[in-house]
Design a protein around this motif. Structure first.
Motif, PDB file in Angstrom:
ATOM      1  N   THR A   1      -6.176  10.467  -1.893  1.00  0.00           N
ATOM      2  CA  THR A   1      -6.254   9.827  -0.584  1.00  0.00           C
ATOM      3  C   THR A   1      -6.607  10.872   0.461  1.00  0.00           C
ATOM      4  N   CYS A   2      -7.575  10.553   1.301  1.00  0.00           N
ATOM      5  CA  CYS A   2      -8.032  11.495   2.324  1.00  0.00           C
ATOM      6  C   CYS A   2      -6.923  11.754   3.346  1.00  0.00           C
ATOM      7  N   ILE A   3      -6.768  13.013   3.720  1.00  0.00           N
ATOM      8  CA  ILE A   3      -5.824  13.436   4.748  1.00  0.00           C
ATOM      9  C   ILE A   3      -6.631  13.932   5.940  1.00  0.00           C
ATOM     10  N   ALA A   4      -6.534  13.242   7.066  1.00  0.00           N
ATOM     11  CA  ALA A   4      -7.260  13.641   8.271  1.00  0.00           C
ATOM     12  C   ALA A   4      -6.315  14.350   9.219  1.00  0.00           C
ATOM     13  N   THR A   5      -6.699  15.531   9.653  1.00  0.00           N
ATOM     14  CA  THR A   5      -5.914  16.292  10.612  1.00  0.00           C
ATOM     15  C   THR A   5      -6.578  16.207  11.988  1.00  0.00           C
TER      16      THR A   5
ATOM     17  N   LEU B   1     -10.950  -2.440   4.118  1.00  0.00           N
ATOM     18  CA  LEU B   1     -10.873  -3.809   3.630  1.00  0.00           C
ATOM     19  C   LEU B   1     -12.107  -4.141   2.800  1.00  0.00           C
ATOM     20  N   HIS B   2     -11.880  -4.462   1.537  1.00  0.00           N
ATOM     21  CA  HIS B   2     -12.930  -4.938   0.635  1.00  0.00           C
ATOM     22  C   HIS B   2     -12.658  -6.394   0.298  1.00  0.00           C
ATOM     23  N   SER B   3     -13.648  -7.044  -0.271  1.00  0.00           N
ATOM     24  CA  SER B   3     -13.425  -8.399  -0.766  1.00  0.00           C
ATOM     25  C   SER B   3     -12.391  -8.405  -1.877  1.00  0.00           C
ATOM     26  N   SER B   4     -12.244  -7.260  -2.558  1.00  0.00           N
ATOM     27  CA  SER B   4     -11.263  -7.145  -3.638  1.00  0.00           C
ATOM     28  C   SER B   4      -9.865  -6.844  -3.127  1.00  0.00           C
ATOM     29  N   GLY B   5      -9.739  -6.551  -1.837  1.00  0.00           N
ATOM     30  CA  GLY B   5      -8.426  -6.280  -1.273  1.00  0.00           C
ATOM     31  C   GLY B   5      -8.392  -5.015  -0.443  1.00  0.00           C
ATOM     32  N   PRO B   6      -7.246  -4.740   0.219  1.00  0.00           N
ATOM     33  CA  PRO B   6      -7.129  -3.566   1.081  1.00  0.00           C
ATOM     34  C   PRO B   6      -6.738  -2.312   0.299  1.00  0.00           C
ATOM     35  N   ARG B   7      -7.051  -1.157   0.877  1.00  0.00           N
ATOM     36  CA  ARG B   7      -6.575   0.115   0.334  1.00  0.00           C
ATOM     37  C   ARG B   7      -6.459   1.112   1.478  1.00  0.00           C
ATOM     38  N   VAL B   8      -5.656   2.143   1.263  1.00  0.00           N
ATOM     39  CA  VAL B   8      -5.525   3.201   2.258  1.00  0.00           C
ATOM     40  C   VAL B   8      -6.734   4.123   2.126  1.00  0.00           C
ATOM     41  N   LEU B   9      -7.513   4.204   3.185  1.00  0.00           N
ATOM     42  CA  LEU B   9      -8.681   5.082   3.175  1.00  0.00           C
ATOM     43  C   LEU B   9      -8.304   6.490   3.610  1.00  0.00           C
ATOM     44  N   THR B  10      -7.527   6.593   4.688  1.00  0.00           N
ATOM     45  CA  THR B  10      -7.216   7.899   5.268  1.00  0.00           C
ATOM     46  C   THR B  10      -5.837   7.878   5.902  1.00  0.00           C
ATOM     47  N   GLU B  11      -5.075   8.931   5.666  1.00  0.00           N
ATOM     48  CA  GLU B  11      -3.817   9.159   6.367  1.00  0.00           C
ATOM     49  C   GLU B  11      -4.101  10.017   7.597  1.00  0.00           C
ATOM     50  N   LEU B  12      -3.614   9.584   8.754  1.00  0.00           N
ATOM     51  CA  LEU B  12      -3.782  10.333   9.999  1.00  0.00           C
ATOM     52  C   LEU B  12      -2.509  11.152  10.236  1.00  0.00           C
ATOM     53  N   VAL B  13      -2.529  12.399   9.835  1.00  0.00           N
ATOM     54  CA  VAL B  13      -1.319  13.213   9.873  1.00  0.00           C
ATOM     55  C   VAL B  13      -1.269  14.040  11.151  1.00  0.00           C
ATOM     56  N   GLY B  14      -0.115  14.666  11.378  1.00  0.00           N
ATOM     57  CA  GLY B  14       0.034  15.549  12.536  1.00  0.00           C
ATOM     58  C   GLY B  14       1.304  15.323  13.321  1.00  0.00           C
TER      59      GLY B  14
ATOM     60  N   LEU C   1       0.839  -1.196   0.000  1.00  0.00           N
ATOM     61  CA  LEU C   1       0.000   0.000   0.000  1.00  0.00           C
ATOM     62  C   LEU C   1       0.876   1.249   0.000  1.00  0.00           C
ATOM     63  N   PRO C   2       0.419   2.311  -0.658  1.00  0.00           N
ATOM     64  CA  PRO C   2       1.212   3.538  -0.737  1.00  0.00           C
ATOM     65  C   PRO C   2       1.122   4.375   0.533  1.00  0.00           C
ATOM     66  N   ILE C   3       2.002   5.349   0.621  1.00  0.00           N
ATOM     67  CA  ILE C   3       2.023   6.308   1.729  1.00  0.00           C
ATOM     68  C   ILE C   3       1.930   7.712   1.148  1.00  0.00           C
ATOM     69  N   CYS C   4       1.024   8.506   1.682  1.00  0.00           N
ATOM     70  CA  CYS C   4       0.947   9.938   1.355  1.00  0.00           C
ATOM     71  C   CYS C   4       1.076  10.710   2.657  1.00  0.00           C
ATOM     72  N   THR C   5       1.971  11.643   2.698  1.00  0.00           N
ATOM     73  CA  THR C   5       2.137  12.426   3.912  1.00  0.00           C
ATOM     74  C   THR C   5       2.381  13.883   3.554  1.00  0.00           C
ATOM     75  N   VAL C   6       2.151  14.734   4.518  1.00  0.00           N
ATOM     76  CA  VAL C   6       2.212  16.176   4.295  1.00  0.00           C
ATOM     77  C   VAL C   6       2.900  16.824   5.493  1.00  0.00           C
TER      78      VAL C   6
END
Length: 463
Positions: free
Chosen positions: A92-96, A419-432, A8-13
Motif C-alpha cells: 500500500t502506498c504511503i504518502a508523506t 473505487l472500482h466496479s469490483s469494489g473499493p480498496r485503499v490506494l494511499t495512506e496519508l501519513v504525518g 478495508l485495512p489500515i497501514c500506518t507508520v
C-alpha cells in the motif's frame, strides 16, 4: 447495509520516520528503526519495525527491511509502501506531506483548526478557530509563517470556510448563527505584513449554528446549512436571504454538511420524476445560475436529502434506519461528472451512490473501523497520481479506477480510497499526524490537503 460493508485495512507508520531516515542518511547513526503497524477490523493487529541502514557502497542510498510481520519498501522520490502478509494486505502506498504549514512558530501555541479551505488556484489557504478568528496565508514561502491576513469574523467558533471560484473572496460561517464575506487578495510580495480584514458583508437569519456552506456557480448566490434544520439561499450583492428550505421532509432536522452542483443529465427519470414534473417556483430576480443546480444535505439523523434549486423542493431522502442504529452523516460530497455521491458517517461508514438511481441504495459501502468520518472529497486519479509505480512486468491494460476519494477521519488516519466496479480498496495512506484527529481534507489542482487537531495544515503532492 452496514453488515454488507467492505472492511478495508489500515497501514500506518511512525509519523516522523523520515527524520529517522535522514539521521541515517546524514551518517549520524549507521542504522535505526521505526515502527510500522497494520490493522484490519475483526483480526489481530500486527505491530512490527522497519530497519533503515545506509548502503555500504552507495552512501546516498538507504536500505529498508521490515520485520515482525510487516514489509516496508522505498520506491524512490519519497515513495514508500507497507504490506502485511498475515492480514493479506498487499503493498500500500504511503504518502508523506511535502509541506506542513503552521501559523505559530511555537507549536505549543498552535490552536485547533475548526474550519479549513484551499483556494481553487492553490495560491493560499484559510483556517478558522474557536475564538472566531480566520487566518489566510499564501502556500508559497516557508512552512512556518504568519498569516497574510486575519479577521475576527465571528464571536465564537468558525465552522465553515469556502473560497469563491475567483480564489480572492472567502465565505465564512460560524456557531454565532452568521455568515460573512472576506476579501482574500494574496500579498503582492513574500515580505508581507499581516493585515486585518473586516467582513465586507455579514449575513444573518439562522437561529442556530451554521454548519456548512456551498457556493453556486461564480458566487452571486450561496447556500448555508444549519443546526436549525434549514438550508438558506442568499444573495451576495445585497446580503439578503432569498429562500429558506426545511430539511428532513419539513421536520427541520439539523443539517451537518452540504454539497451542491449541476443537475445530472437524466435527472427526473428516477425517484425524482414526480417532483420534477411539478411546476417550478418562479425564480427570484436575485437568483443567478440556480435553475440547473441541486444540493445534497447530510443530516443529523443519518439520512441525506436532495433539494432541487429550480423547484425549491426536496426530491429524495434516504432511509433513516432504526433509532438504535442511527449515525449522523458528518460528510457529503457530490460529483456531477461522475454521477456519484459519497457520504461519511459518525460510525466510520462511507457509502457511495449513483445519483441516477438513488432509490436503489448505495452501490458500495466500506469502513476501516468505527472512527467518525470527518470530511470527504473526490480525487481525480487520472491527474493526481498517488499510487505506486506499476511493476515492470504488469500490463498497461489493467483495470482502471472509476474515481478516488480522500477521506479524513477522527482517528488521525486519513487515506485515499480507489473505487472500482469490483469494489473499493485503499490506494494511499496519508501519513504525518501523530494520533491527532484529521478534520478536513481538500483538493486543489493535483494535490490533496489536510488539516488536523495539532494545528497543522499538510500538503500531499501527486507524483
Amino acid at each position: 447495509m452496514d453488515a454488507q460493508a467492505t472492511v478495508l485495512p489500515i497501514c500506518t507508520v511512525q509519523h516522523d520516520f523520515q527524520t529517522v531516515v535522514k539521521d541515517v542518511l546524514d551518517g549520524l547513526v549507521p542504522e535505526d528503526t521505526f515502527w510500522v503497524s497494520c490493522y484490519k477490523q475483526g483480526e489481530p493487529s500486527v505491530h512490527g519495525k522497519a530497519t533503515a541502514t545506509l548502503d555500504e557502497r552507495d552512501r546516498n542510498l538507504v536500505l529498508y527491511e521490515g520485520r515482525d510481520g510487516v514489509q516496508f519498501r522505498s520506491h524512490g522520490q519519497d515513495r514508500y509502501s507497507v504490506g502485511c502478509p498475515a492480514l493479506s494486505i498487499d503493498e500500500t502506498c504511503i504518502a508523506t506531506p511535502v509541506a506542513s504549514y503552521q501559523i505559530s512558530v511555537d507549536l505549543r501555541k498552535q490552536s485547533q483548526i475548526t474550519a479549513f479551505d484551499v483556494a481553487p488556484d492553490g495560491s493560499q489557504f484559510a483556517t478558522g478557530y474557536h475564538d472566531g478568528s480566520v487566518h489566510i496565508r499564501p502556500t508559497s514561502g516557508p512552512s512556518v509563517a504568519p498569516p497574510s491576513a486575519t479577521s475576527k469574523a465571528h464571536v465564537s467558533t468558525v465552522t465553515s470556510l469556502r473560497f469563491f471560484p475567483s480564489s480572492r473572496v472567502l465565505l465564512t460561517a460560524g456557531a454565532d448563527f452568521s455568515l460573512s464575506i472576506l476579501s482574500a487578495d494574496p500579498p503582492e510580495s513574500s515580505s508581507y505584513t499581516t493585515t486585518k480584514v473586516n467582513p465586507a458583508r455579514t449575513l444573518r437569519g439562522h437561529t442556530r449554528a451554521v454548519t456548512s456552506t456551498a457556493i453556486i456557480a461564480r458566487g452571486r448566490n450561496v447556500l448555508s446549512g444549519s443546526k436549525d434544520g434549514t438550508i438558506r439561499l442568499w444573495d451576495m450583492p445585497s446580503g439578503s436571504q432569498i429562500r429558506t428550505l426545511a430539511a428532513g421532509t419539513n421536520h427541520f432536522v439539523p443539517v451537518i454538511a452540504l454539497s451542491a452542483g449541476e443537475r445530472w443529465n437524466t435527472y427526473g427519470s428516477g425517484p425524482e420524476a414526480e417532483s420534477q414534473s411539478t411546476s417550478p417556483e418562479s425564480l427570484d430576480p436575485r437568483e443567478v445560475d440556480t435553475a440547473d443546480k441541486v444540493v445534497f444535505c447530510a443530516l443529523q439523523d443519518g439520512s441525506f436529502e436532495l433539494f432541487d434549486l429550480r423547484t425549491k423542493r426536496a426530491t429524495f431522502r434516504s432511509p433513516i434506519g432504526p433509532s438504535g442504529a442511527r449515525s449522523a452523516l458528518q460528510a457529503i460530497a457530490y460529483s456531477p461528472e461522475r454521477h456519484a455521491l459519497a457520504t461519511g458517517s459518525a460510525s466510520g461508514l462511507t457509502s457511495i451512490y449513483d445519483v441516477r438511481s438513488l432509490g436503489q441504495g448505495p452501490t458500495s459501502t466500506f469502513r476501516r473501523n468505527e472512527a467518525p468520518i470527518e470530511d470527504i472529497t473526490f480525487v481525480d486519479l487520472s491527474a493526481a497520481r498517488f499510487s505506486l509505480p506499476p511493476p515492470e512486468s504488469s500490463s498497461s491494460q489493467g483495470t482502471s479506477s472509476e474515481f478516488g476519494l480522500a477521506i479524513a477521519t477522527e482517528d488521525g488516519l486519513p487515506y485515499i480510497a480507489e473505487l472500482h466496479s469490483s469494489g473499493p480498496r485503499v490506494l494511499t495512506e496519508l501519513v504525518g499526524t501523530d494520533c491527532d484527529a484529521v478534520r478536513f481534507v481538500k483538493t486543489a489542482g493535483h494535490d490533496v490537503w489536510s488539516a488536523a487537531d495539532d494545528g497543522l495544515v499538510r500538503r500531499y503532492k501527486s507524483q
